[in-house]
Motif scaffolding. Structure first.
Motif, PDB file in Angstrom:
ATOM      1  N   ASP A 215       0.827  -1.204   0.000  1.00 56.01           N
ATOM      2  CA  ASP A 215       0.000   0.000   0.000  1.00 56.01           C
ATOM      3  C   ASP A 215       0.864   1.258   0.000  1.00 56.01           C
ATOM      4  OD1 ASP A 215      -2.763   1.350   0.542  1.00 56.01           O
ATOM      5  OD2 ASP A 215      -1.458   2.133   2.127  1.00 56.01           O
ATOM      6  N   ARG A 216       1.911   1.264   0.792  1.00 55.84           N
ATOM      7  CA  ARG A 216       2.800   2.425   0.834  1.00 55.84           C
ATOM      8  C   ARG A 216       3.507   2.619  -0.509  1.00 55.84           C
ATOM      9  NH1 ARG A 216       4.245   4.754   5.651  1.00 55.84           N
ATOM     10  NH2 ARG A 216       6.362   5.172   4.928  1.00 55.84           N
ATOM     11  N   ILE A 217       3.898   1.521  -1.138  1.00 55.18           N
ATOM     12  CA  ILE A 217       4.541   1.611  -2.447  1.00 55.18           C
ATOM     13  C   ILE A 217       3.588   2.242  -3.464  1.00 55.18           C
ATOM     14  CG2 ILE A 217       5.445   0.261  -4.381  1.00 55.18           C
ATOM     15  CD1 ILE A 217       6.541  -1.724  -2.321  1.00 55.18           C
ATOM     16  N   LEU A 218       2.348   1.775  -3.487  1.00 53.50           N
ATOM     17  CA  LEU A 218       1.371   2.285  -4.445  1.00 53.50           C
ATOM     18  C   LEU A 218       1.053   3.756  -4.212  1.00 53.50           C
ATOM     19  CD1 LEU A 218      -1.040  -0.784  -4.530  1.00 53.50           C
ATOM     20  CD2 LEU A 218       0.309   0.073  -6.454  1.00 53.50           C
ATOM     21  N   HIS A 219       1.002   4.159  -2.957  1.00 57.66           N
ATOM     22  CA  HIS A 219       0.659   5.550  -2.668  1.00 57.66           C
ATOM     23  C   HIS A 219       1.834   6.498  -2.858  1.00 57.66           C
ATOM     24  CE1 HIS A 219      -3.125   3.981  -1.096  1.00 57.66           C
ATOM     25  NE2 HIS A 219      -3.556   5.225  -1.092  1.00 57.66           N
ATOM     26  N   ARG A 220       3.030   5.974  -3.017  1.00 58.26           N
ATOM     27  CA  ARG A 220       4.180   6.824  -3.319  1.00 58.26           C
ATOM     28  C   ARG A 220       4.242   7.205  -4.801  1.00 58.26           C
ATOM     29  NH1 ARG A 220       8.095   7.254   0.585  1.00 58.26           N
ATOM     30  NH2 ARG A 220       8.092   5.701   2.268  1.00 58.26           N
ATOM     31  N   VAL A 221       3.620   6.440  -5.641  1.00 56.99           N
ATOM     32  CA  VAL A 221       3.739   6.657  -7.088  1.00 56.99           C
ATOM     33  C   VAL A 221       3.072   7.981  -7.483  1.00 56.99           C
ATOM     34  CG1 VAL A 221       3.178   5.764  -9.368  1.00 56.99           C
ATOM     35  CG2 VAL A 221       3.765   4.188  -7.513  1.00 56.99           C
ATOM     36  N   PRO A 222       3.774   8.849  -8.204  1.00 57.84           N
ATOM     37  CA  PRO A 222       3.172  10.110  -8.675  1.00 57.84           C
ATOM     38  C   PRO A 222       2.326   9.861  -9.926  1.00 57.84           C
ATOM     39  CG  PRO A 222       5.467  10.002  -9.352  1.00 57.84           C
ATOM     40  CD  PRO A 222       5.203   8.761  -8.528  1.00 57.84           C
ATOM     41  N   TRP A 223       1.131   9.345  -9.737  1.00 55.44           N
ATOM     42  CA  TRP A 223       0.296   8.906 -10.847  1.00 55.44           C
ATOM     43  C   TRP A 223       0.024  10.007 -11.861  1.00 55.44           C
ATOM     44  CZ3 TRP A 223       0.320   3.916 -10.924  1.00 55.44           C
ATOM     45  CH2 TRP A 223       0.350   3.186  -9.735  1.00 55.44           C
ATOM     46  N   ASP A 224      -0.088  11.253 -11.402  1.00 55.04           N
ATOM     47  CA  ASP A 224      -0.387  12.355 -12.321  1.00 55.04           C
ATOM     48  C   ASP A 224       0.818  12.762 -13.161  1.00 55.04           C
ATOM     49  OD1 ASP A 224      -2.952  12.438 -11.422  1.00 55.04           O
ATOM     50  OD2 ASP A 224      -2.717  14.229 -10.180  1.00 55.04           O
ATOM     51  N   ASP A 225       2.011  12.332 -12.763  1.00 55.22           N
ATOM     52  CA  ASP A 225       3.229  12.781 -13.448  1.00 55.22           C
ATOM     53  C   ASP A 225       3.930  11.687 -14.233  1.00 55.22           C
ATOM     54  OD1 ASP A 225       2.879  15.326 -12.307  1.00 55.22           O
ATOM     55  OD2 ASP A 225       3.894  14.686 -10.463  1.00 55.22           O
ATOM     56  N   LEU A 226       3.435  10.471 -14.176  1.00 51.45           N
ATOM     57  CA  LEU A 226       4.091   9.390 -14.906  1.00 51.45           C
ATOM     58  C   LEU A 226       4.086   9.684 -16.401  1.00 51.45           C
ATOM     59  CD1 LEU A 226       2.682   6.177 -13.173  1.00 51.45           C
ATOM     60  CD2 LEU A 226       4.953   7.190 -12.901  1.00 51.45           C
ATOM     61  N   PRO A 227       5.220   9.516 -17.071  1.00 53.25           N
ATOM     62  CA  PRO A 227       5.259   9.751 -18.520  1.00 53.25           C
ATOM     63  C   PRO A 227       4.434   8.709 -19.273  1.00 53.25           C
ATOM     64  CG  PRO A 227       7.334   8.802 -17.757  1.00 53.25           C
ATOM     65  CD  PRO A 227       6.543   9.114 -16.535  1.00 53.25           C
ATOM     66  N   LEU A 228       3.644   9.168 -20.213  1.00 60.50           N
ATOM     67  CA  LEU A 228       2.814   8.297 -21.024  1.00 60.50           C
ATOM     68  C   LEU A 228       3.176   8.447 -22.498  1.00 60.50           C
ATOM     69  CD1 LEU A 228      -0.686   8.872 -19.352  1.00 60.50           C
ATOM     70  CD2 LEU A 228       0.880   6.957 -18.989  1.00 60.50           C
ATOM     71  N   PRO A 229       2.875   7.437 -23.302  1.00 57.75           N
ATOM     72  CA  PRO A 229       3.163   7.532 -24.736  1.00 57.75           C
ATOM     73  C   PRO A 229       2.456   8.725 -25.383  1.00 57.75           C
ATOM     74  CG  PRO A 229       2.613   5.273 -24.121  1.00 57.75           C
ATOM     75  CD  PRO A 229       2.320   6.123 -22.933  1.00 57.75           C
ATOM     76  N   GLY A 230       3.069   9.280 -26.420  1.00 54.19           N
ATOM     77  CA  GLY A 230       2.506  10.440 -27.086  1.00 54.19           C
ATOM     78  C   GLY A 230       1.127  10.205 -27.641  1.00 54.19           C
ATOM     79  N   ARG A 231       0.813   8.977 -28.032  1.00 51.18           N
ATOM     80  CA  ARG A 231      -0.489   8.671 -28.610  1.00 51.18           C
ATOM     81  C   ARG A 231      -1.614   8.837 -27.597  1.00 51.18           C
ATOM     82  NH1 ARG A 231       0.538   2.428 -29.955  1.00 51.18           N
ATOM     83  NH2 ARG A 231       2.545   3.370 -30.504  1.00 51.18           N
ATOM     84  N   LEU A 232      -1.238   8.894 -26.305  1.00 48.91           N
ATOM     85  CA  LEU A 232      -2.253   9.065 -25.249  1.00 48.91           C
ATOM     86  C   LEU A 232      -2.351  10.520 -24.794  1.00 48.91           C
ATOM     87  CD1 LEU A 232      -1.512   5.915 -23.058  1.00 48.91           C
ATOM     88  CD2 LEU A 232      -3.333   6.204 -24.737  1.00 48.91           C
ATOM     89  N   ARG A 233      -1.799  11.444 -25.584  1.00 50.45           N
ATOM     90  CA  ARG A 233      -1.764  12.849 -25.187  1.00 50.45           C
ATOM     91  C   ARG A 233      -3.169  13.388 -24.917  1.00 50.45           C
ATOM     92  NH1 ARG A 233       0.741  14.538 -29.321  1.00 50.45           N
ATOM     93  NH2 ARG A 233       2.826  14.220 -28.433  1.00 50.45           N
ATOM     94  N   ASP A 234      -4.150  12.911 -25.671  1.00 51.89           N
ATOM     95  CA  ASP A 234      -5.521  13.400 -25.487  1.00 51.89           C
ATOM     96  C   ASP A 234      -6.213  12.733 -24.295  1.00 51.89           C
ATOM     97  OD1 ASP A 234      -5.231  15.048 -27.696  1.00 51.89           O
ATOM     98  OD2 ASP A 234      -6.073  13.563 -29.096  1.00 51.89           O
ATOM     99  N   TRP A 235      -5.563  11.733 -23.691  1.00 51.98           N
ATOM    100  CA  TRP A 235      -6.123  11.044 -22.530  1.00 51.98           C
ATOM    101  C   TRP A 235      -5.107  11.081 -21.382  1.00 51.98           C
ATOM    102  CZ3 TRP A 235     -10.853   8.459 -21.939  1.00 51.98           C
ATOM    103  CH2 TRP A 235     -11.681   8.488 -23.065  1.00 51.98           C
ATOM    104  N   ASP A 236      -4.557  12.256 -21.150  1.00 52.79           N
ATOM    105  CA  ASP A 236      -3.416  12.405 -20.236  1.00 52.79           C
ATOM    106  C   ASP A 236      -3.703  13.346 -19.072  1.00 52.79           C
ATOM    107  OD1 ASP A 236      -0.885  11.942 -19.327  1.00 52.79           O
ATOM    108  OD2 ASP A 236       0.077  13.411 -20.603  1.00 52.79           O
ATOM    109  N   ARG A 237      -4.956  13.578 -18.763  1.00 52.74           N
ATOM    110  CA  ARG A 237      -5.285  14.532 -17.700  1.00 52.74           C
ATOM    111  C   ARG A 237      -4.995  13.934 -16.318  1.00 52.74           C
ATOM    112  NH1 ARG A 237     -11.150  16.919 -18.366  1.00 52.74           N
ATOM    113  NH2 ARG A 237     -10.278  18.332 -16.795  1.00 52.74           N
TER     114      ARG A 237
END
Length: 243
Positions: A215-237
């Motif tokens: 649980d601590r590992i999962l809550h440390r992850v910066p989910w809003d800042d993880l780099p995503l593929p460019g094709r997902l730019r329109d689904w990156d909010r």
């Protein structure tokens, strides 16, 4: 990209959880705490009237891994659709991978029977039923308790998604409700899975330690800042910091 803060802060707590899990496993391997496990299981076995049994059995469904996985994935998809983002789906995926790679392998490696195994398997020596590394077959997967670990991980993910979900409907979630979602189900599952004789007390404690660590590992992850593929730019909010 910075890690998100967790409470209590600091990696020392993660190290302590891991060290406690290792120490507990070593103690059981060397024959310690087996008497405590047997005493708790024997007490539960003689204090389990029909009404209490069925109440505990129903409440224990709070820790079923597959329904919790599907529920968390469904909530993640719902939040993602409402925010037009794939990010809310990432925590359930990561939680599934973490639990799959830790709980199952540990069960197979430690190879411990459940308290009820000596009843279901008459050929299993009574003195061996409580030990680690002792048996093959379907009843050697008791340590650690998957129900307890799953309940901590998955209700933690649901709590992470609950606030963004309600914000998409213009509502806010009370902090006490988040705490209740994260704390109450794991406590109920820990008590019921031990009381029903489906796990030894130390199985449940090991599941608690492992679940808190994941649980601590999962809550440390910066989910809003993880780099995503460019094709997902329109689904990156973002979803955690979504206003």
């Amino acid at each position: 990209m910075r890690l998100r803060p967790v409470r209590p802060a600091g990696w020392r707590w993660d190290a302590l959880l891991l060290a406690a899990l290792v120490a507990l496993t070593v103690l059981l391997t060397t024959g310690h705490l087996l008497g405590l496990d047997r005493a708790v299981a024997d007490w539960a076995d003689t204090h389990r009237p029909t009404a209490a049994y069925w109440t505990a059995r129903v409440l224990n469904y709070l820790g079923q891994g597959t329904p919790l996985t599907l529920l968390a994935a469904g909530v993640g998809v719902l939040v993602g659709i409402r925010l037009h983002s794939v990010r809310p789906v990432l925590p359930p995926i990561a939680a599934f991978v973490l639990t799959y790679l830790t709980i199952g392998p540990l069960k197979l490696w430690t190879d411990r029977a459940a308290p009820s195994a000596s009843i279901k398997e008459p050929f299993l020596p009574e003195g061996d039923a409580v030990r680690l590394f002792h048996t093959d077959g379907p009843y050697g997967v008791s340590y650690p308790s998957g129900h307890v670990a799953n309940s901590i991980v998955w209700y933690g993910v649901l709590a992470l998604l609950l606030a963004p979900l309600l914000r998409t409907f213009g509502r806010t979630v009370p902090p006490r409700l988040v705490t209740l979602v994260r704390v109450l189900p794991p406590v109920v599952v820990l008590c019921t899975t031990t009381y029903l004789g489906w796990h030894w007390l130390t199985d449940s404690l090991a599941g608690l330690l492992l679940g808190l660590l994941l649980d601590r590992i999962l809550h440390r992850v910066p989910w809003d800042d993880l780099p995503l593929p460019g094709r997902l730019r329109d689904w990156d909010r973002p979803f955690i910091s979504y206003p």
